[in-house]
Design an enzyme around this catalytic site. Structure first.
Site, PDB file in Angstrom:
ATOM      1  N   PHE A   3       0.827  -1.202   0.000  1.00 24.59           N
ATOM      2  CA  PHE A   3       0.000   0.000   0.000  1.00 24.59           C
ATOM      3  C   PHE A   3       0.862   1.252   0.000  1.00 24.59           C
ATOM      4  O   PHE A   3       1.849   1.337   0.748  1.00 24.59           O
ATOM      5  CB  PHE A   3      -0.883   0.053   1.254  1.00 24.59           C
ATOM      6  N   ASP A   4       0.474   2.217  -0.805  1.00 22.77           N
ATOM      7  CA  ASP A   4       0.933   3.576  -0.573  1.00 22.77           C
ATOM      8  C   ASP A   4       0.321   4.032   0.751  1.00 22.77           C
ATOM      9  O   ASP A   4      -0.631   3.415   1.249  1.00 22.77           O
ATOM     10  CB  ASP A   4       0.462   4.467  -1.728  1.00 22.77           C
ATOM     11  N   PHE A   5       0.836   5.090   1.329  1.00 21.93           N
ATOM     12  CA  PHE A   5       0.313   5.544   2.632  1.00 21.93           C
ATOM     13  C   PHE A   5      -0.604   6.755   2.493  1.00 21.93           C
ATOM     14  O   PHE A   5      -1.814   6.643   2.638  1.00 21.93           O
ATOM     15  CB  PHE A   5       1.477   5.852   3.577  1.00 21.93           C
ATOM     16  N   ASP A   6      -0.028   7.911   2.178  1.00 18.79           N
ATOM     17  CA  ASP A   6      -0.822   9.133   2.093  1.00 18.79           C
ATOM     18  C   ASP A   6      -1.787   9.078   0.917  1.00 18.79           C
ATOM     19  O   ASP A   6      -1.395   8.819  -0.222  1.00 18.79           O
ATOM     20  CB  ASP A   6       0.091  10.352   1.942  1.00 18.79           C
ATOM     21  N   VAL A  65      -1.039  -1.024  -4.356  1.00 15.01           N
ATOM     22  CA  VAL A  65      -2.279  -0.260  -4.250  1.00 15.01           C
ATOM     23  C   VAL A  65      -1.954   1.196  -3.956  1.00 15.01           C
ATOM     24  O   VAL A  65      -1.226   1.499  -3.000  1.00 15.01           O
ATOM     25  CB  VAL A  65      -3.176  -0.831  -3.126  1.00 15.01           C
TER      26      VAL A  65
END
Length: 216
Positions: free
Chosen positions: A9-12, A162
């Site tokens: 996953f990307d975070f922001d 993602v």
């Protein structure tokens, strides 16, 4: 398509609803250094690229001091402002229980990224956190994605990347993973289509369903 056992996953803008925090922090910097050049309501392009890329492009000679001011602004508001998109924690609980490996791959500096993971209370569901400082080249370069896969002992053909930005999609595609664009952040589907995401999901439940479908 092989069975999926790893989700990156990307975070922001993907897990963390931090768009306002990021935009406000950038705006405070650019409005100080370039008064009147930027509008507060037009800061979306600052969400996604690394700080180095953003501020090198704006002013290479003053990039270090601008990045430091950005971090100071952002951290002064961070813990009180950052939150999760609805349903994220529940989704992470479900896929964790299924034995799916979870990584976070972000352009955010590693220590700040880890602080965000702790503040949101999702650390128990995350197996590896990759942030700026762990790699040389930020997304869309695939280096950070490949590093996460290596640390998780996972292969690209059993993983999904993602994210909410073209940087995430391009990095995943280049690394050989499936790529998933999420619609719940700021970027439009139209802006992402040229980067050819494998999947597009409109909400968190749809993402969870997709992950479980390809995990079984």
């Amino acid at each position: 398509m092989k069975k999926i056992n790893t989700i990156l996953f990307d975070f922001d803008g993907t897990l963390a609803d931090s768009n306002e925090l990021i935009s406000e922090s950038h705006f405070r910097v650019v409005d100080e250094y370039f008064p009147g050049r930027f509008q507060r309501d037009n800061m979306q392009s600052f969400n996604g690229p690394s700080l180095v890329d953003i501020y090198t492009h704006l002013d290479n000679e003053r990039k270090e001091e601008m990045m430091e001011k950005y971090r100071n602004h952002m951290m002064s508001m961070h813990d009180d402002t950052i939150k999760m998109f609805p349903g994220i924690k529940e989704m992470l609980e479900v896929i964790h229980e299924k034995g799916i490996k979870v990584g976070i791959v972000s352009a955010k500096r590693k220590d700040i990224l880890e602080q965000g993971v702790q503040v949101l209370g999702i650390a128990p569901y995350v197996d590896v956190v990759i942030g700026f400082g762990d790699y040389q080249n930020s997304k869309p370069n695939p280096e950070s994605v490949l590093l996460a896969l290596e640390k998780l002992n996972s292969s690209a053909d059993t993983a999904m990347m993602v994210g909410d930005n073209f940087h995430d999609i391009e990095a995943g595609n280049s690394a050989g993973t499936q790529s998933v664009f999420v619609e719940w952040s700021e970027k439009s589907v139209e802006s992402i289509l040229p980067y050819e995401p494998t999947f597009i999901v409109s909400n968190v439940k749809e993402l969870e369903k997709l992950i479980l479908e390809y995990q079984s």
